[in-house]
Write a protein that holds these residues in place. Sequence first.
Motif, PDB file in Angstrom:
ATOM      1  N   ARG A  41       8.580 -17.694  -3.007  1.00 39.01           N
ATOM      2  CA  ARG A  41       8.252 -19.098  -3.284  1.00 39.01           C
ATOM      3  C   ARG A  41       8.791 -19.584  -4.621  1.00 39.01           C
ATOM      4  O   ARG A  41       9.191 -20.728  -4.759  1.00 39.01           O
ATOM      5  CB  ARG A  41       6.743 -19.290  -3.226  1.00 39.01           C
ATOM      6  N   ILE A  68      -0.342 -10.146  13.358  1.00 39.83           N
ATOM      7  CA  ILE A  68       0.537  -9.410  14.266  1.00 39.83           C
ATOM      8  C   ILE A  68       1.267  -8.370  13.424  1.00 39.83           C
ATOM      9  O   ILE A  68       1.765  -8.669  12.342  1.00 39.83           O
ATOM     10  CB  ILE A  68       1.568 -10.361  14.916  1.00 39.83           C
ATOM     11  N   LEU A  69       1.328  -7.139  13.920  1.00 39.33           N
ATOM     12  CA  LEU A  69       1.980  -6.061  13.179  1.00 39.33           C
ATOM     13  C   LEU A  69       3.066  -5.426  14.047  1.00 39.33           C
ATOM     14  O   LEU A  69       2.833  -5.133  15.215  1.00 39.33           O
ATOM     15  CB  LEU A  69       0.949  -4.999  12.790  1.00 39.33           C
ATOM     16  N   TRP A 105       3.687  -5.613  -5.289  1.00 44.94           N
ATOM     17  CA  TRP A 105       2.770  -5.381  -4.171  1.00 44.94           C
ATOM     18  C   TRP A 105       2.482  -6.666  -3.433  1.00 44.94           C
ATOM     19  O   TRP A 105       2.268  -7.704  -4.051  1.00 44.94           O
ATOM     20  CB  TRP A 105       1.451  -4.774  -4.675  1.00 44.94           C
ATOM     21  N   ASP A 106       2.500  -6.596  -2.094  1.00 45.27           N
ATOM     22  CA  ASP A 106       2.078  -7.713  -1.254  1.00 45.27           C
ATOM     23  C   ASP A 106       0.908  -7.238  -0.405  1.00 45.27           C
ATOM     24  O   ASP A 106       0.947  -6.130   0.137  1.00 45.27           O
ATOM     25  CB  ASP A 106       3.207  -8.160  -0.317  1.00 45.27           C
ATOM     26  N   VAL A 107      -0.090  -8.104  -0.286  1.00 42.03           N
ATOM     27  CA  VAL A 107      -1.260  -7.748   0.517  1.00 42.03           C
ATOM     28  C   VAL A 107      -1.454  -8.827   1.572  1.00 42.03           C
ATOM     29  O   VAL A 107      -1.271 -10.016   1.292  1.00 42.03           O
ATOM     30  CB  VAL A 107      -2.517  -7.647  -0.379  1.00 42.03           C
ATOM     31  N   LYS A 108      -1.783  -8.411   2.795  1.00 43.17           N
ATOM     32  CA  LYS A 108      -2.173  -9.371   3.823  1.00 43.17           C
ATOM     33  C   LYS A 108      -3.432  -8.842   4.494  1.00 43.17           C
ATOM     34  O   LYS A 108      -3.425  -7.762   5.086  1.00 43.17           O
ATOM     35  CB  LYS A 108      -1.043  -9.570   4.842  1.00 43.17           C
ATOM     36  N   ARG A 165      11.621  -7.534   1.796  1.00 42.36           N
ATOM     37  CA  ARG A 165      10.380  -8.141   1.304  1.00 42.36           C
ATOM     38  C   ARG A 165      10.380  -9.655   1.497  1.00 42.36           C
ATOM     39  O   ARG A 165       9.378 -10.251   1.885  1.00 42.36           O
ATOM     40  CB  ARG A 165      10.200  -7.807  -0.179  1.00 42.36           C
ATOM     41  N   ARG A 196       7.714 -12.199   3.233  1.00 37.30           N
ATOM     42  CA  ARG A 196       7.049 -13.013   2.214  1.00 37.30           C
ATOM     43  C   ARG A 196       8.144 -13.765   1.459  1.00 37.30           C
ATOM     44  O   ARG A 196       8.621 -13.301   0.428  1.00 37.30           O
ATOM     45  CB  ARG A 196       6.256 -12.079   1.292  1.00 37.30           C
ATOM     46  N   GLY A 208      -2.946 -13.925   2.203  1.00 36.10           N
ATOM     47  CA  GLY A 208      -1.850 -13.170   1.605  1.00 36.10           C
ATOM     48  C   GLY A 208      -1.828 -13.375   0.097  1.00 36.10           C
ATOM     49  O   GLY A 208      -2.023 -14.495  -0.369  1.00 36.10           O
ATOM     50  N   PHE A 209      -1.617 -12.331  -0.648  1.00 40.09           N
ATOM     51  CA  PHE A 209      -1.469 -12.455  -2.102  1.00 40.09           C
ATOM     52  C   PHE A 209      -0.696 -11.259  -2.634  1.00 40.09           C
ATOM     53  O   PHE A 209      -0.451 -10.293  -1.911  1.00 40.09           O
ATOM     54  CB  PHE A 209      -2.829 -12.601  -2.802  1.00 40.09           C
ATOM     55  N   SER A 210      -0.286 -11.345  -3.900  1.00 42.48           N
ATOM     56  CA  SER A 210       0.522 -10.292  -4.504  1.00 42.48           C
ATOM     57  C   SER A 210      -0.120  -9.818  -5.808  1.00 42.48           C
ATOM     58  O   SER A 210       0.045 -10.459  -6.842  1.00 42.48           O
ATOM     59  CB  SER A 210       1.941 -10.807  -4.789  1.00 42.48           C
ATOM     60  N   GLY A 220       6.492 -14.848  14.620  1.00 43.51           N
ATOM     61  CA  GLY A 220       5.557 -14.736  15.747  1.00 43.51           C
ATOM     62  C   GLY A 220       5.383 -13.306  16.221  1.00 43.51           C
ATOM     63  O   GLY A 220       4.344 -12.926  16.758  1.00 43.51           O
ATOM     64  N   LEU A 221       6.424 -12.498  16.050  1.00 40.72           N
ATOM     65  CA  LEU A 221       6.385 -11.093  16.467  1.00 40.72           C
ATOM     66  C   LEU A 221       6.262 -10.153  15.272  1.00 40.72           C
ATOM     67  O   LEU A 221       6.221  -8.947  15.456  1.00 40.72           O
ATOM     68  CB  LEU A 221       7.674 -10.751  17.232  1.00 40.72           C
ATOM     69  N   ASP A 222       6.248 -10.679  14.064  1.00 39.91           N
ATOM     70  CA  ASP A 222       6.339  -9.873  12.838  1.00 39.91           C
ATOM     71  C   ASP A 222       7.527  -8.919  12.960  1.00 39.91           C
ATOM     72  O   ASP A 222       7.458  -7.742  12.594  1.00 39.91           O
ATOM     73  CB  ASP A 222       5.039  -9.095  12.584  1.00 39.91           C
ATOM     74  N   ARG A 250      -3.310  -4.904   5.217  1.00 42.21           N
ATOM     75  CA  ARG A 250      -1.943  -4.418   5.053  1.00 42.21           C
ATOM     76  C   ARG A 250      -1.538  -4.533   3.585  1.00 42.21           C
ATOM     77  O   ARG A 250      -1.597  -5.620   3.002  1.00 42.21           O
ATOM     78  CB  ARG A 250      -0.976  -5.228   5.906  1.00 42.21           C
ATOM     79  N   ARG A 262      -1.601 -18.758  -5.964  1.00 45.38           N
ATOM     80  CA  ARG A 262      -1.497 -17.303  -5.836  1.00 45.38           C
ATOM     81  C   ARG A 262      -1.855 -16.794  -4.456  1.00 45.38           C
ATOM     82  O   ARG A 262      -1.871 -15.590  -4.220  1.00 45.38           O
ATOM     83  CB  ARG A 262      -2.433 -16.633  -6.852  1.00 45.38           C
ATOM     84  N   LEU A 263      -2.199 -17.708  -3.552  1.00 50.25           N
ATOM     85  CA  LEU A 263      -2.713 -17.308  -2.242  1.00 50.25           C
ATOM     86  C   LEU A 263      -1.980 -18.008  -1.121  1.00 50.25           C
ATOM     87  O   LEU A 263      -1.557 -19.149  -1.284  1.00 50.25           O
ATOM     88  CB  LEU A 263      -4.176 -17.740  -2.128  1.00 50.25           C
ATOM     89  N   ILE A 264      -1.847 -17.330  -0.001  1.00 52.36           N
ATOM     90  CA  ILE A 264      -1.351 -17.969   1.214  1.00 52.36           C
ATOM     91  C   ILE A 264      -2.391 -17.717   2.297  1.00 52.36           C
ATOM     92  O   ILE A 264      -2.830 -16.577   2.478  1.00 52.36           O
ATOM     93  CB  ILE A 264      -0.021 -17.355   1.683  1.00 52.36           C
TER      94      ILE A 264
END
Lengths: 428, 270
Positions: free
Chosen positions: B260, A123-124, A115-118, B253, B257, A108-110, B114-116, A162, A80-82
């Motif tokens: 998987r 980097i944004l 919903w995705d959370v980081k 999305r 992500r 990272g998880f959902s 790398g840059l999102d 995020r 469940r995790l990255i």
Amino acid sequence: MRSPGLFICLLLLAQSLSAQEEANDWGGDEWEDAESSGLLWSGFIEAALGTRWERDQQVGRKQTLGDARIRLETEWTGERLIISFTGDVWYDSYLGELDGELRDLALGFSPGSNWDVKLGRQILTWGTGDLVFLNDLFPKDWVSFFSGRDDEYLKAPSNAFRVTGYSNAINIDLIWMPVFEPDKFLTGERFSFFSPLAGQLIAPDPPLSGIEPNQGIENGEVAIRLFKTLGGNELAVYAYHGYFLQPTALTDTLQATFARLAAIGASARLPLGSGLFNVETVYYASKDDRSGDDPRVPNDQLRLLLGYEQEAITNLTMAFQYYMEWTQDYDALITNSAMPQFEPEEYRHVLTGRVNYRLDQDKVTLSLFVFYSPSDNDYYLRPLLTYRYSDHWSFTGGGNIFGGNKRYTFFNQFEDNSNIYARIRYNY
Amino acid sequence: MTNIRLIILSAVALVLTSASQAEMVTDPDVIVSRANLAAYYAGADGRSEARMIIRDAQGREQRRQFTVLRRDVEDGGDQDFLVVFRQPSDVRGTVFLVKKHVGADDNRWLYLPGLDLVKRISAGDKRTSFVGAHYFYEDISGRAPDEDHHTLIRTTDEFYVLEHTPKDPSSVEFSSYITWIARETYLPMKIEYTNTAGRVYRRVEVVEVKDIGGHPTVTKSRVIDLDGKGETSMEFRYIAYDLGIPETVFTERSLRRPPRDWLKRPAGKK
């Protein structure tokens, strides 16, 4: 490079990695499976050198870049995790020191299917501009950008939460950066710049620093994006609450600091003819000077960007952008400014052009990016040649060339910093 | 009783014989349409891993490995693709999203981790290298049948042999091409492209076909530049069809992500 020994070490390391790589090539029959083979480490080793035409009077140096760098990255994927990790360590021969940067270390998880959370260092990026940023108020590393490091380094990492939500109606991105993260702006350490206070080019020593806001929960940054793709049309609205990313304000004691900023904007990107059209706008509300009469604080601005990109002939893409900054309360600014002669025009116009040409089955890329401001009558050219010799080795050469006719305009203040650079990279 | 079974069996045999005779198609548009479905639209959706070895004129090799998810919006019509790169390391994590539109430009996005950065790619010439390989973008996503005129030049025991000429010769680098389409599976087994000088300069050929869930599927193929500029071989593995991949997988999305659950290898597949 000041330390040829280190450079030779890097080459030897690259060669030994290269030999190891050949051994587990696809001669056998294993298909690498990202899901089951545990941690997979990759990255690169890179040497980069850059120089001005001649010694800069203010900085007192000719060199602009001298990096021997190692990149390491991996990703651990659980049920469940990255957990992602990207980090750089490099010897900076310009500064004569070993540096490091954690570019990504995040969880990272959902929670729930939409919903995705980081969480963590990451980097944004968002917005539609090409090397022009309106609603992307995440930190940039202008020192790396001007000195010829890879374009990737223009984006500096943030410590952020995020949360992204998806639905049929609309998608939402919520980003909270608890501690304000400014740009890596020019400090005079590597590049000189124009100081309106001094009325000339300077390279302060000790380097310029900005007084940052106190680390309190009320001084964090919040960025929100609502977005949706309708057909092939990408639409978004943005809001930001935080600070100007550069120390463009002055304290009572005339020290550089970061003024408070609230921004609201919108963008669209869609196919038009046989190319792509984008439009983006933003209003910057300078919260410490809403009436625009405080000369120590930046004024409100309305910014607008229009862009178009098209493949002109096979493998050759051309792109143009028109960008405008409209300073609000301009009369109040000029009336109250101690140095009205150095203030930018009320309307600052910038045109950009990009030509990208791919050759030899994409092994070679030639590109030229041009910024030209008709209102400031100055320019910034970024020629670039990339040769991807193999899956491991690539060679890059390019330049950052500034010019114009007034010492204080945005691009021309960097004229004496014009430089060329070369990079060799080994990917492993 | 035995007699009845015999009669039924012979009846079935008769029907089968006439069916296979009916399969002797002479309309080239029908053959091309069936070949298009067989080669690019197997199942309602699909998942596959691919790897390519690219050899240049000097014999130097490059490799690519990626996983492809596909969903048909309409059989023979629009399709969605998600391509997630695994090798080489400088493109690992790069994700490519394509909304293929028949009769209009595709919508394409590329995610650079790398840059999102979610980069939109403008419509371009589809007959240019796909990720540095000798395959063209169009070889991977399919060339719309109505872009060419088709002529059936002969029918052998195994193949329909067709010649195709472009309706808009200025949009392509070939003057014509010939395909050998297997009569049994409708898979194009060999394609040879001829230039304006009348010389064959490019050949795409199928090396191996396997039955995957009732769909004859190309698992090995290669493309050769006959002007001596090298070749690319491609292999597909861990293929599965009709997984029920939802439309939402083919959105922004999945760029940030990658999904998987859909990308992982199906149990028991090779």
